[in-house]
Design an enzyme around this catalytic site. Structure first.
Site, PDB file in Angstrom:
ATOM      1  N   LYS A  79      -4.816  -3.203  -3.972  1.00  0.00           N
ATOM      2  CA  LYS A  79      -4.548  -1.791  -4.269  1.00  0.00           C
ATOM      3  C   LYS A  79      -4.670  -1.565  -5.773  1.00  0.00           C
ATOM      4  O   LYS A  79      -4.204  -2.391  -6.572  1.00  0.00           O
ATOM      5  CB  LYS A  79      -3.129  -1.442  -3.782  1.00  0.00           C
ATOM      6  CG  LYS A  79      -2.797   0.044  -3.786  1.00  0.00           C
ATOM      7  CD  LYS A  79      -1.392   0.264  -3.204  1.00  0.00           C
ATOM      8  CE  LYS A  79      -1.022   1.736  -3.109  1.00  0.00           C
ATOM      9  NZ  LYS A  79       0.321   1.941  -2.522  1.00  0.00           N
ATOM     10  N   SER A 154       0.341   5.468   1.038  1.00  0.00           N
ATOM     11  CA  SER A 154      -0.602   5.566  -0.066  1.00  0.00           C
ATOM     12  C   SER A 154      -1.584   4.404  -0.150  1.00  0.00           C
ATOM     13  O   SER A 154      -2.601   4.517  -0.803  1.00  0.00           O
ATOM     14  CB  SER A 154       0.175   5.657  -1.381  1.00  0.00           C
ATOM     15  OG  SER A 154       0.866   4.455  -1.626  1.00  0.00           O
ATOM     16  N   SER A 178       4.271   3.173   2.533  1.00  0.00           N
ATOM     17  CA  SER A 178       2.881   3.161   2.064  1.00  0.00           C
ATOM     18  C   SER A 178       2.059   1.951   2.485  1.00  0.00           C
ATOM     19  O   SER A 178       0.849   1.938   2.292  1.00  0.00           O
ATOM     20  CB  SER A 178       2.837   3.282   0.542  1.00  0.00           C
ATOM     21  OG  SER A 178       3.051   4.620   0.175  1.00  0.00           O
TER      22      SER A 178
END
Lengths: 487, 497
Positions: A79, A154, A178
């Site tokens: 990420k 996310s 997330s």
């Protein structure tokens, strides 16, 4: 060998016995990214040369008979809010569009010492604020099961990358769901470890007391393998906990005798999709069939979780994101009148609307005259939520329910309704407030062929129990073997 | 007009740790090489996290003990949020509602009146320092620059109650604070280098018609010398008296004002502070964990404390018989000086003798050479051995001075002088006090018998005691180590009995 269709276990075996090289594996995923990367939009940057060099180094070590790490030759999508020295780390924000960290996050170092290959940096909601990855200022990420739908967020880029088999493993961060929610949306396994289990050093902070880094994989075993490689104490993170890291992958196949499953009634409330409801109840029946003792449990303060979460998360975010002021690094506006104006203009240009909304909420909640009734009150409710879990977990081993009340929604469907979007996190948020671990496992599909996730939660540092429980279900089902088709 | 000045001080002190408060960067004053003592943590790069420096807390707790502050077993870190280019995270890690120490006091004695007062302390807390902004002062509008070497260094904030009643008391309070902190070796308290900084809150209580009227509080910021603190407060009191006489504004009528101090013009001036109506939005720093200290840990720190200056002064007066003045002169020179004095005293066994030598002979040399006691070439052990011989009556004070001068000469020539050097000098110069009374007696008799002295001898016999002087001189020339006092007595005894 169908490299990208393989599990991490199969890939490690194939590299070990020489069927394929690490370079073959990385190249196969890079080819897949070239072919489908833009359809999915999972990556903000692809580390083509670097990843091939890392893979070649793994092959060299193997042929030289040197010791290899647990993830040797396995590509990982990281990420883009986790610092990678020399590789841009944008947080999907205009603010950090050109930011290249001069240091590695602890997790990055852990991946490298496990001989993993960092194949690219995955898209996310700007600064991890969102539940659909639509708040990325830099790219649209699509759900591999239906590209009209969002991948969740996310950590949508990491989840979509693993779901689309653009990488066998992914790293995400979970502040309110997330990791688990996009795992559920993309049909993969995703886990949020106990707060303090994985060092946050080098994770760009959204809400420090809630953020936790965790793994994605196509199966539970891969998840266990990745978790045991990144977990552990780090003196650079004061909130990291000094507890030994069990060998999760070694025990994951051992079923739990006399498992007690508590079904959280509040997670099946109003607004739950009927497909989700039936799939998750069917999953719980699988545990019954395995001899588990299933009972209903209540987490009475769940109804306050979303409000509590947004007060705490936004308060911390307003402080954590104050450093992006255009002075020392990151975006600085070109036109400004004076110092104050430079701050204002740089932040106005650099942040997207959701980030601004949360900063303003947080500034308000911490303001003199308001912090007692908002921020401090939220801290008290947080304690009550933690107590709910302590009580519920006195009589059961794991808690079960849906990861998300609905399957993946369409891109654009909720962007104008932030409150409805926030409710997407209703089943996941409490675990962050309580600091406990949670995992989402594929548990079926909706009538329109979108994945549904089963969420399991356990007490602090009970990741081993959680993974074994998840594996018990996975072994009995084939949801995790399904692959999306997209072009 | 009758009024009482009401003064409270906020003092910031940099701690002498090796590294910064939340990262491993060196804690050094290094203005010539900006931005070299930095890392991702102290410049607030995305993803970096703070880790508390245990030594900084230990030094702070030590300081709190010296300031009679209560120590909390539980303390935590809070973020104080404001935007400024020298603050890279846009918040300062500080302590808000649970500082590590609270409720203490410092005793000060005013030189002008000799009066001793207690200045109470509200609290002392630990925080990280900001960096330094440097502005183009040419007036040509050049860029401002930021040096982050100082960013994140440990800073102790000590806040007094508004117990101070005059500018002199403020200065003496600060001087005593500096002395104390230097004694316990937690800070060098160098106001010029900014390792000790002071803000003063000043207002007046005007006494009018039996009423006590407080005037608006003014904070005078960034006072960077002891003289500056005294002068700024004096100026501010006069200014506030005038302001009261013109506008009669009371506390609460206007917002708290922040003023700067212009040392060149000797005036305070209105400042548009960065914190006008500031809301710092304090909240607990979620990146750090609360800190607990056990009573055992605190006791271990207490065991490392030295005798504080105030206690040392008292003990010099009560135990060694020094005058208050001499005691202060020695203690106020600093811990090394007082330690030197203590060692000389313990070797020679006579505090008054040691004090005389330190405040006169030694101090004169230090002044002439412009050096500190630590650089002085005669160690306390060596000086002590000289004084011990005087105290025991082995040599005279005059001989002691000769030995002292010779020791200096030898060490200036590059010799390391020791107690053996002292013995050698005494032997070489024949300074050992003559103890053989037969020898002294013979020498006296020879002088008396000398015809040239017939007149003096007669005068002494006739009761004219001052005539004895030249006779003593002659005996002393014969016998260098003899004690002039006893020679005098022996001559008188011989001639008058």
């Amino acid at each position: 060998m169908d490299i990208t269709g393989s599990t991490t276990g199969q890939l490690l075996d194939a590299m070990q016995d020489g069927t394929v090289s690490a370079v073959d594996v990385t190249q196969a995923y890079l080819d897949e990214i070239s072919a489908h990367g833009e359809t999915i939009g999972a990556f903000l940057s692809v580390n083509s040369e670097g990843s091939l060099a890392q893979a070649a180094e793994v092959d060299r070590k193997r042929s030289a008979g040197e010791a290899l790490g647990k993830l040797a030759g396995l590509p990982v999508a990281v990420k883009d809010n986790i610092c990678t020295k020399g590789l841009s780390t944008t947080c999907a924000s205009r603010m950090l569009e050109n930011f290249v960290p001069p240091y590695d996050a602890h997790v990055t170092t852990q991946l490298q010492s496990a001989d993993a290959v960092i194949i690219g940096k995955a898209n996310l909601d700007e600064f991890a604020m969102g539940s659909s990855t639509e708040n990325s200022a830099l790219k649209v990420t699509r759900n591999p099961w239906n590209t009209d739908h969002a991948p969740g967020g996310s950590s949508g880029g990491s989840a979509a990358a693993v779901g689309a088999r653009l990488a066998p493993l992914g790293i995400g961060s979970d502040t309110g769901g997330s990791i688990r929610q996009p795992a559920s949306f993309c049909g993969v396994v995703g886990m949020k470890p106990t707060y303090g289990r994985v060092s946050r050093y080098g994770l760009v902070a959204f809400a420090s007391s809630l953020d936790q880094i965790g793994p994605f994989a196509t199966d539970v075993t891969g998840t266990a393998r990745l978790l045991e490689s990144i977990a552990g104490y780090d003196a650079r993170d004061s909130t990291s906990v000094d507890q030994p890291v069990p060998n999760y992958s070694a025990t994951v196949d051992q079923p739990l005798e006399g498992l007690r499953v508590g079904v959280v009634s509040e997670f099946f409330g109003d607004g739950i999709d009927s497909d989700v409801d039936s799939s998750v109840r069917a999953a719980i029946d699988v545990y019954r069939s395995l001899g588990a003792e299933v009972s209903e449990v209540s987490l009475p303060h769940t109804k306050y979780a979303v409000a509590t979460y947004y007060l705490i998360a936004c308060s911390e975010a307003s402080s954590n994101l104050a450093r992006y002021d255009g002075v020392h690094y990151g975006r600085r506006a070109e036109q400004f009148e004076n110092m104050i104006d430079m701050y204002a203009a740089s932040r106005a240009e650099g942040f997207g609307p959701e980030v601004k909304r949360r900063i303003m909420l947080g500034v308000f909640a911490l303001s003199e005259g308001y912090s007692d009734q908002y921020y401090l009150k939220a801290l008290k409710v947080r304690r009550l939520i933690r107590n709910d879990f302590d009580t519920a977990l006195e009589n059961v081993d794991v808690l079960a329910g849906p990861t998300c009340p609905t399957p993946a929604f369409k891109i654009g469907e909720l962007v104008d309704d932030p409150l409805q979007m926030y409710l997407s996190d209703i089943c996941t948020i409490s675990a962050n407030l309580a600091g406990i671990p949670g995992v989402s496992v594929p548990a079926g599909f909706s009538s329109n062929a979108l994945p549904i996730g089963l969420q399991l939660l356990a007490g602090p540092f009970e990741e081993e129990k959680l993974l074994r429980a998840a594996r018990m279900f996975e072994r009995e089902t084939d949801w995790h073997t399904k692959r999306p088709t997209f072009s | 007009m009758e009024f009482t000045p009401i003064i409270g001080l906020e003092v910031h002190v940099q701690l002498l740790t090796k590294s910064k408060l939340f990262c491993g960067c060196p804690n050094l004053f290094n203005p010539d090489n900006p931005n070299v003592q930095t890392c991702p943590v102290c410049i607030g790069l995305p993803g970096s996290l703070p880790v508390m420096n245990q030594e900084a807390l230990r030094l702070s707790q030590k300081t709190a003990m010296a300031l009679n502050l209560n120590l909390a077993n539980f303390t935590k870190w809070d973020r104080k949020q404001y935007y400024y280019p020298d603050l890279p995270k846009a918040y300062q890690i500080s302590q808000f509602d649970l500082p590590f120490s609270y409720d203490g006091w410092v005793e000060v004695t005013l030189p002008s009146s000799g009066e001793t007062t207690k200045v109470r302390l509200i609290r002392a807390h630990l925080e990280e320092d900001a960096g330094k902004n440097m502005h183009d002062e040419s007036g040509r509008g050049g860029d401002s620059k930021v040096d982050l070497n100082r960013t994140g260094t440990p800073l102790l904030e000590i806040v007094s109650e508004p117990d101070i009643r005059c500018a002199e008391e403020a200065r003496v309070f600060l001087e005593e604070l500096r002395l104390l902190l230097r004694y316990i070796e937690v800070s060098d308290c160098n106001m010029q280098e900014g390792s000790m900084r002071c803000d003063a809150n000043v207002n007046l209580h005007v006494h009018e018609d039996g009423e006590k009227i407080p005037t608006p509080i003014v904070e005078v910021k960034n006072l960077n010398s002891f003289r500056g603190v005294e002068a700024a407060i004096e100026y501010e009191i006069k200014r506030q008296v005038k302001a009261w006489e013109t506008d009669r504004k009371r506390i609460g009528d206007v917002p708290k004002e922040t003023r700067g101090w212009d040392a060149d013009r000797g005036q305070t001036f209105a400042q548009r502070g960065k914190e006008d109506a500031a809301d710092y939005r304090y909240f607990p720093d979620p990146d750090l964990v609360p800190v607990t200290t056990t009573d055992e840990q605190l006791e271990a720190i207490r065991a490392t404390l030295c005798v504080f200056p105030a206690d040392r002064r008292k003990s010099y007066v009560n135990d060694l018989g020094l005058s208050e003045y001499d005691a202060s002169v020695i203690v106020d020179q600093g811990r090394e000086y007082a330690d030197y004095f203590d060692e000389v005293t313990s070797v020679c066994g006579d505090g008054k003798q040691a004090a005389n030598w330190l405040t006169q002979d030694v101090q004169r040399e230090l002044n002439d050479r412009k050096i500190e006691i630590a650089e002085f070439s005669i160690s306390a052990a060596v000086l002590g051995s000289v004084l011990q011989k005087i105290v025991k009556g082995d040599i005279t004070i005059k001989s002691g001075r000769e030995v002292f001068a010779e020791l200096l000469k030898q060490s200036d020539d590059g010799t390391t002088v020791s107690a053996e050097s002292v013995d050698a000098i005494i032997a070489d110069k024949g300074l050992g006090k003559e103890q053989d009374t037969g020898k002294i007696d013979a020498a006296i008799q020879a002088v008396i018998d000398n015809e040239r002295n017939a007149k003096a001898v007669e005068d002494v016999r006739g009761g004219k005691q001052q005539a004895v002087g030249p006779l003593i001189g002659q005996v002393m020339r014969e016998l260098k180590g003899a004690d002039a006092g006893s020679v005098r007595q022996m001559i008188i005894d011989k001639l008058t009995s």
